[in-house]
Every structure is written in C-alpha cells, then in structure tokens.
Design a protein around this motif. Structure first.
Motif, short mmCIF file in Angstrom:
data_model
loop_
_atom_site.label_atom_id
_atom_site.label_comp_id
_atom_site.label_asym_id
_atom_site.label_seq_id
_atom_site.Cartn_x
_atom_site.Cartn_y
_atom_site.Cartn_z
N ASP A 182 -20.66 8.71 -2.03
CA ASP A 182 -21.20 8.94 -3.38
C ASP A 182 -20.11 9.38 -4.35
OD1 ASP A 182 -20.66 11.46 -2.43
OD2 ASP A 182 -22.69 12.26 -2.72
N HIS A 183 -18.83 9.14 -3.98
CA HIS A 183 -17.72 9.53 -4.85
C HIS A 183 -16.62 8.47 -4.76
CE1 HIS A 183 -16.87 11.22 -0.82
NE2 HIS A 183 -15.62 10.85 -1.09
N PRO A 184 -15.70 8.42 -5.73
CA PRO A 184 -14.64 7.42 -5.68
C PRO A 184 -13.67 7.66 -4.52
CG PRO A 184 -14.90 8.30 -7.90
CD PRO A 184 -15.69 9.19 -6.99
N VAL A 185 -13.13 6.57 -3.99
CA VAL A 185 -12.08 6.64 -2.98
C VAL A 185 -10.99 5.64 -3.39
CG1 VAL A 185 -13.64 7.35 -1.11
CG2 VAL A 185 -13.17 4.91 -1.48
N ARG A 186 -9.80 5.79 -2.81
CA ARG A 186 -8.68 4.91 -3.18
C ARG A 186 -7.97 4.46 -1.91
NH1 ARG A 186 -3.04 5.66 -5.02
NH2 ARG A 186 -2.55 4.11 -6.64
N TRP A 187 -8.02 3.15 -1.66
CA TRP A 187 -7.43 2.60 -0.44
C TRP A 187 -6.86 1.21 -0.74
CZ3 TRP A 187 -6.75 5.81 3.46
CH2 TRP A 187 -7.64 6.88 3.62
N ALA A 188 -6.05 0.74 0.19
CA ALA A 188 -5.60 -0.65 0.21
C ALA A 188 -6.09 -1.29 1.50
CB ALA A 188 -4.08 -0.74 0.14
N ALA A 189 -6.32 -2.59 1.47
CA ALA A 189 -6.61 -3.35 2.69
C ALA A 189 -5.30 -3.68 3.38
CB ALA A 189 -7.38 -4.62 2.36
N TRP A 190 -5.32 -3.61 4.71
CA TRP A 190 -4.10 -3.74 5.52
C TRP A 190 -4.44 -4.60 6.73
CZ3 TRP A 190 -2.27 1.17 8.63
CH2 TRP A 190 -1.10 0.89 9.33
N THR A 191 -3.96 -5.83 6.76
CA THR A 191 -4.18 -6.68 7.93
C THR A 191 -2.97 -6.59 8.85
OG1 THR A 191 -3.25 -8.74 7.00
CG2 THR A 191 -5.58 -8.27 6.56
N VAL A 192 -3.25 -6.49 10.14
CA VAL A 192 -2.22 -6.23 11.15
C VAL A 192 -2.34 -7.29 12.24
CG1 VAL A 192 -1.32 -4.55 12.79
CG2 VAL A 192 -2.35 -3.76 10.65
N THR A 193 -1.33 -8.17 12.34
CA THR A 193 -1.34 -9.25 13.32
C THR A 193 -0.20 -9.06 14.30
OG1 THR A 193 -2.12 -10.74 11.56
CG2 THR A 193 -1.41 -11.75 13.62
N GLN A 194 -0.53 -8.95 15.58
CA GLN A 194 0.49 -8.78 16.62
C GLN A 194 0.75 -10.13 17.28
OE1 GLN A 194 -1.20 -5.49 18.90
NE2 GLN A 194 0.20 -4.09 17.87
N PHE A 195 1.99 -10.60 17.13
CA PHE A 195 2.39 -11.91 17.64
C PHE A 195 3.15 -11.76 18.96
CE2 PHE A 195 2.27 -12.96 13.02
CZ PHE A 195 1.34 -13.99 13.08
#
Length: 313
Positions: free
Chosen positions: A149-162
């Motif tokens: 019920d409040h603002p949050v601040r994030w980034a999306a982070w995709t993690v690929t293990q080759f």
C-alpha cells in the motif's frame, strides 16, 4: 512449497529449439536446447539429465546464508539492487519467495507459459514471468508488481547462467560473451573480484568481448546497445536483446548489463558467507532502469532470445 517427490516441468518448443521450465523453483527456465547444444547451466547435484530432482535435492536443508544457497541454475528474474545494508536492497539469494519459492502456472499452451510468484513481504513485489515462442525467437517478459500500500523502487534483473565447461576444449577466438556497445560506454565497473574478474575487450566501436577464463568475479557494463550474445566454440550463438534507456538510473553504478564468471574452487569465497563455486559458468545479467512503483503498478522488462548455428556478432 513445491512437492519434494515430484517436480512439475513445463516445456515449450519452436523453430528455435526446446525450453524446459521449473515453476516450483523460482519460475526458472532450466534448459534450452537449440543449434545442437544445451545452452544453460543447471546444477547436476540438484537436477539430473532429465531435469528431475536428485536425491540430494530432496534432502536440502533450509538455507541460512549465501554459502547454503541452492543454486539450481538456468534463467530467472530477481529484483535489483542486491544488497544487505537496507530495506531498499534485495537481500538474496537465498530467498524463500522470489528465488526458491514455487511460482503458480497461470497460463500454459503450445506457445506460451505464464508464471507468478507469491507476494514477497521483504520487497513488496510479486514477479510474473511470461515466456512466449514467437516464430524464430523466445520472448521472456518479466513483470514486477507492487503488492503493498506504499511506493517501492526496484529494477528488474534477469540472470542467465550459461554452460562454459565445454569452452575449455577449444581454442576459438570468436567464443565468449559479446556485448553491444555505444558511444556512451566507459570502462566496466568491477563489482566483485575475489579471484580476478571478467575483462571486456573492446573489439570495435559497437562491440566488446568478454573471454571465458578461470576467474571468480563480476563486472557491470553501462553504455550498452541493449544486446549480449554468447558465442560457443564452433560458432553457434545465443543472443539476448532488451531495451535500454539512456540517461535513466540503473543499479550497480549504472550497469545495464552485468557479467559474473566462476570456476570450481577448493575454498570458500571471502566475504560471501561460505559460498564456494563448484562449476564453470558465465552469468549474463540484464537490467531495467530503477523504477518507482505506486501500489498496484507494474514494471515490465522484455528480453528476446534468438539462437543461430553461426556467429552473428
């Protein structure tokens, strides 16, 4: 919690190959077979050749820190920035909801699978992953929803293990992880270097190459063109493309892409709570800008995968 005796798998096929997903373990893509090879690393101590759980996986204790984290491998979506100093950083892995928790399969057919995590009280997020077979490409859409019920601040982070163990058997100057660069690019940021660090060789104004080496460390790269490509020995290439917003705020000192590399070690890594690398792999990570989300708002991040049997960089 996922059933310990059976682990449901989801499969997608298309002209690009076959992908296998493990919804019960963080919504991971755990296998991608295309152009005659397996591209993703998965932990052989936890998953066998058919992607079934091993006896050791069924006996996993609850994690207590980085050193006891069960790294299943594959491709997943996490929130960034990562850290342990404030509530504005994601203190994982390990993480019982977004990394190791069971994702609910919301949609599944011949060309698409959509999965959603439980609501995570630490970050205030729920993560959805939608993977679509679209012609010759595989489209991975990540959505981070503010469930508070409040603002949050994030980034999306995709993690690929080759998988990179096979790289040791070949001397191919083309192989490695290639990064698209722009005139905005400056020297990479060293984020962690307990045993060397990956290096970015500027090959041309528009591309750089990170050779596969025996190091354990991580670098962050800004000023990118929104693509990375793993070139395997022999020339087969897997490319990931995503949107970059010049001037936006990115995690890890402005990193749009980060690269982690490791090889087996006989001792724990200093400063990481007993984490000890047991395999050779390279981890390619894409980032969205850091984004303020109002309650109910969703951050979207799309990565489009393509595989060819020849070098395309």
């Amino acid at each position: 919690m996922a059933n310990q005796d059976t682990e449901p798998l989801v499969r997608l096929t298309g002209p690009w190959g076959e992908a296998v997903f493990l919804p019960g373990r963080g919504g991971r893509m755990i296998s991608l077979r295309a152009a005659g090879r397996e591209w993703l690393w998965r932990n052989p101590d936890l998953l066998d050749a058919s992607c079934a759980l091993t006896p050791a996986a069924r006996r996993l204790p609850a994690p207590t820190g980085f050193g006891s984290w069960a790294n299943w491998g594959g491709d997943k979506t996490w929130p960034a920035p990562q850290g342990w100093s404030s509530a504005q950083e994601w203190a994982g892995p390990p993480d019982p909801v977004l990394d190791a928790g069971a994702y609910t399969v919301l949609e599944q057919d011949d060309r698409r699978v959509r999965m959603r995590s439980a609501d995570d009280p630490r970050t205030g997020l729920a993560i959805s992953r939608t993977i679509t077979s679209a012609g010759s490409t595989l489209v991975v859409d990540s959505e981070l929803e503010n469930v508070t019920d409040h603002p949050v601040r994030w980034a999306a982070w995709t993690v690929t293990q080759f998988e990179t163990e096979s790289f040791r058997e070949h001397d191919d100057r083309r192989s490695g992880l290639w990064i698209g660069l722009t005139e905005r690019h400056r020297a990479p940021v060293t984020l962690f270097a307990p045993d060397g660090a990956p290096t970015l060789e500027r090959v041309s104004p528009s591309a750089g190459r990170v050779p596969v080496r025996d190091v354990v460390g991580k670098i962050g790269i800004g000023g990118t063109a929104g693509w990375l490509a793993l070139v395997a020995p022999g020339g087969a290439t897997l490319t990931q493309r995503f949107d970059v917003r010049p001037g936006a705020s990115y995690p890890d000192a402005g990193s749009e892409i980060a690269v982690w590399m490791q090889y087996p070690k006989e001792e724990d890594l200093e400063g990481l709570e007993g984490l000890r690398p047991t395999a050779r792999l390279v981890e390619a990570e894409t980032m969205s800008p850091l984004t303020r989300l109002a309650p109910g708002e969703v951050l979207h991040h799309r990565v489009t995968w393509s595989v060819t049997d020849t070098v395309t960089v």
